[in-house]
Design an enzyme around this catalytic site. Structure first.
Site, PDB file in Angstrom:
ATOM      1  CB  SER A   1     -12.142 -31.543  17.555  1.00  0.00           C
ATOM      2  OG  SER A   1     -11.490 -32.328  18.524  1.00  0.00           O
TER       3      SER A   1
ATOM      4  CG  HIS B   1     -17.951 -31.537  28.970  1.00  0.00           C
ATOM      5  ND1 HIS B   1     -17.123 -30.656  28.325  1.00  0.00           N
ATOM      6  CD2 HIS B   1     -17.203 -32.667  29.164  1.00  0.00           C
ATOM      7  CE1 HIS B   1     -15.936 -31.221  28.130  1.00  0.00           C
ATOM      8  NE2 HIS B   1     -15.958 -32.440  28.635  1.00  0.00           N
TER       9      HIS B   1
ATOM     10  NE  ARG C   1      -3.596 -25.445  21.730  1.00  0.00           N
ATOM     11  CZ  ARG C   1      -3.329 -25.380  23.034  1.00  0.00           C
ATOM     12  NH1 ARG C   1      -2.205 -24.878  23.472  1.00  0.00           N
ATOM     13  NH2 ARG C   1      -4.203 -25.820  23.924  1.00  0.00           N
TER      14      ARG C   1
ATOM     15  CG  LEU D   1     -28.362 -17.858  14.961  1.00  0.00           C
ATOM     16  CD1 LEU D   1     -27.180 -16.952  14.655  1.00  0.00           C
ATOM     17  CD2 LEU D   1     -28.461 -18.101  16.473  1.00  0.00           C
TER      18      LEU D   1
ATOM     19  CB  SER E   1      -7.494 -26.384  18.315  1.00  0.00           C
ATOM     20  OG  SER E   1      -6.638 -26.040  19.367  1.00  0.00           O
TER      21      SER E   1
ATOM     22  NE  ARG F   1      -8.196 -25.517  30.701  1.00  0.00           N
ATOM     23  CZ  ARG F   1      -7.944 -24.731  29.667  1.00  0.00           C
ATOM     24  NH1 ARG F   1      -7.159 -23.677  29.814  1.00  0.00           N
ATOM     25  NH2 ARG F   1      -8.474 -24.984  28.496  1.00  0.00           N
ATOM     26  CD1 TRP F   2     -16.315 -22.668  35.300  1.00  0.00           C
ATOM     27  CD2 TRP F   2     -17.210 -24.671  35.782  1.00  0.00           C
ATOM     28  NE1 TRP F   2     -17.465 -22.458  36.033  1.00  0.00           N
ATOM     29  CE2 TRP F   2     -18.028 -23.669  36.342  1.00  0.00           C
ATOM     30  CE3 TRP F   2     -17.568 -26.003  35.954  1.00  0.00           C
ATOM     31  CZ2 TRP F   2     -19.188 -23.959  37.050  1.00  0.00           C
ATOM     32  CZ3 TRP F   2     -18.713 -26.302  36.675  1.00  0.00           C
ATOM     33  CH2 TRP F   2     -19.510 -25.281  37.216  1.00  0.00           C
TER      34      TRP F   2
ATOM     35  NE  ARG G   1     -12.041 -33.854  30.981  1.00  0.00           N
ATOM     36  CZ  ARG G   1     -11.427 -32.746  30.541  1.00  0.00           C
ATOM     37  NH1 ARG G   1     -10.638 -32.078  31.335  1.00  0.00           N
ATOM     38  NH2 ARG G   1     -11.619 -32.334  29.311  1.00  0.00           N
TER      39      ARG G   1
ATOM     40  CG  ASP H   1     -10.265 -24.953  25.462  1.00  0.00           C
ATOM     41  OD1 ASP H   1     -10.611 -26.002  26.031  1.00  0.00           O
ATOM     42  OD2 ASP H   1      -9.080 -24.695  25.168  1.00  0.00           O
ATOM     43  N   GLY H   2     -12.338 -24.942  28.021  1.00  0.00           N
ATOM     44  CA  GLY H   2     -12.157 -24.699  29.453  1.00  0.00           C
ATOM     45  C   GLY H   2     -13.179 -25.364  30.363  1.00  0.00           C
ATOM     46  CG  ASN H   3     -16.793 -27.029  28.809  1.00  0.00           C
ATOM     47  OD1 ASN H   3     -16.930 -25.817  28.926  1.00  0.00           O
ATOM     48  ND2 ASN H   3     -17.374 -27.732  27.841  1.00  0.00           N
TER      49      ASN H   3
HETATM   50  C1  FPP Z   1     -13.541 -27.959  25.608  1.00  0.00           C
HETATM   51  O1  FPP Z   1     -13.342 -28.023  26.993  1.00  0.00           O
HETATM   52  C2  FPP Z   1     -14.895 -28.302  25.264  1.00  0.00           C
HETATM   53  C3  FPP Z   1     -15.232 -29.397  24.537  1.00  0.00           C
HETATM   54  C4  FPP Z   1     -14.270 -30.353  24.004  1.00  0.00           C
HETATM   55  C5  FPP Z   1     -16.612 -29.710  24.232  1.00  0.00           C
HETATM   56  C6  FPP Z   1     -17.537 -28.543  24.110  1.00  0.00           C
HETATM   57  C7  FPP Z   1     -18.869 -29.018  24.478  1.00  0.00           C
HETATM   58  C8  FPP Z   1     -19.819 -28.300  25.109  1.00  0.00           C
HETATM   59  C9  FPP Z   1     -19.670 -26.873  25.424  1.00  0.00           C
HETATM   60  C10 FPP Z   1     -21.081 -28.932  25.555  1.00  0.00           C
HETATM   61  C11 FPP Z   1     -21.862 -29.680  24.536  1.00  0.00           C
HETATM   62  C12 FPP Z   1     -22.123 -28.903  23.290  1.00  0.00           C
HETATM   63  C13 FPP Z   1     -23.337 -28.575  22.814  1.00  0.00           C
HETATM   64  C14 FPP Z   1     -23.430 -27.850  21.528  1.00  0.00           C
HETATM   65  C15 FPP Z   1     -24.577 -28.878  23.502  1.00  0.00           C
HETATM   66  P1  FPP Z   1     -12.234 -29.007  27.554  1.00  0.00           P
HETATM   67  O2  FPP Z   1     -12.929 -30.231  28.025  1.00  0.00           O
HETATM   68  O3  FPP Z   1     -11.175 -29.214  26.536  1.00  0.00           O
HETATM   69  O4  FPP Z   1     -11.699 -28.161  28.763  1.00  0.00           O
HETATM   70  P2  FPP Z   1     -10.225 -28.197  29.344  1.00  0.00           P
HETATM   71  O5  FPP Z   1      -9.309 -27.749  28.245  1.00  0.00           O
HETATM   72  O6  FPP Z   1     -10.303 -27.220  30.478  1.00  0.00           O
HETATM   73  O7  FPP Z   1      -9.966 -29.602  29.812  1.00  0.00           O
END
Ligand code: FPP
Length: 250
Positions: free
Chosen positions: A72, A44, A201, A138, A203, A31-32, A40, A27-29
């Site tokens: 999800s 990712h 959470r 793995l 989630s 916000r990063w 956004r 989580d947090g892509n």
């Molecule tokens: C949550 O950050 C992240 C996701 C909903 C997607 C996760 C996906 C990746 C890490 C990249 C693709 C995956 C693979 C396996 C190649 P958010 O967008 O909810 O962040 P935020 O809460 O800060 O808005």
């Protein structure tokens, strides 16, 4: 981290066991990216780099199962452009990592309703699943279009169907029968669940399987999550006392 990757992991014969199964809510892509005034999708993209780092670290450290919450059931409700970008990232990740997974003895696995994924993703996903099916190192499980409650509904339908057809007796319904009707059948429950970005959470992630899992929450945003912090969490796990409701043996 001042030490080199791998240096912090205990290697002596006295070391407590490593977790067999690590599950992560990445989580947090978003916000990063926002902190850097980026889109956004850039978040990712950087998050995908962290996926590569943590898969490699898990393989090298000797983790047997790594499960990543990549998409999800609720994520389908994000803006169409973001969903499209996430699907493209997933497709590119699988394309670029397929050979690596074959070479590194990684078995790819999925949980969730992958029938909902776009055809292009399904195709490379199926190819990679087939190509790595015999691997013994793995097991990397990607949760894709996954929701814990949907998984439980599917399990109940499967067992209720078997009961109504007379194939299963109601009294034969047990924890192991339930576990065998979940997407994670054949995979041990997670020993550790890590969630990044400070949210505390679950989630809708692995609702049945997390019953006795040790939970770790870090404020680090997923794109900043490093091998060093991952190793710190593994060490902290090794110092936890897992009692499963019983009295400590210490
Ligand atoms: C949550 O950050 C992240 C996701 C909903 C997607 C996760 C996906 C990746 C890490 C990249 C693709 C995956 C693979 C396996 C190649 P958010 O967008 O909810 O962040 P935020 O809460 O800060 O808005």
């Amino acid at each position: 981290m001042s030490s080199k990757p791998g240096e912090q992991m205990p290697s002596s014969k006295d070391a407590k066991p490593l977790p067999a199964h690590v599950a992560i809510i990445m989580d947090g892509n978003g916000r990063w990216a926002r902190k850097r005034l980026l889109s956004r999708v850039r978040g990712h993209e950087r998050g995908t780099e962290t996926v590569r780092t943590i898969v490699k670290a898990s393989r090298e450290i000797g983790i047997r199962y790594l499960t990543l919450y990549a998409f999800s059931t609720e994520n389908w409700q994000r803006p169409k452009a973001e969903v499209t970008a996430l699907m493209a990232l997933l497709k590119n990740f699988l394309k670029s990592e397929k050979q690596e997974m074959i070479d590194q003895n990684i078995r790819l696995n999925t949980i969730g309703d992958t029938r909902k994924l776009p055809d292009g993703v399904r195709k490379i996903l199926d190819q990679t699943l087939t190509a790595t099916a015999g691997n013994t190192g793995l097991t990397l499980t990607l949760a894709l279009s996954y929701g814990g409650r949907t998984e439980l509904v599917n399990m109940v339908q499967e067992i209720a169907g078997a009961v109504s057809r007379g194939e299963t007796d109601v009294n034969a319904i047990s924890e192991s029968l339930i576990a065998a009707a979940l997407d994670t059948r054949g995979i041990p429950d997670p020993d550790i669940m890590i969630r990044t970005s400070g949210e505390m959470r679950i989630s809708n992630f692995l609702l049945w399987q997390l019953a006795y899992t040790e939970l770790f929450f870090t404020d680090t945003l997923w794109p900043d999550f490093s091998r060093g912090e991952f190793e710190q969490i593994l060490q902290a796990y090794q110092n936890r006392d897992r009692r499963y409701g019983k009295v400590s043996e210490r």
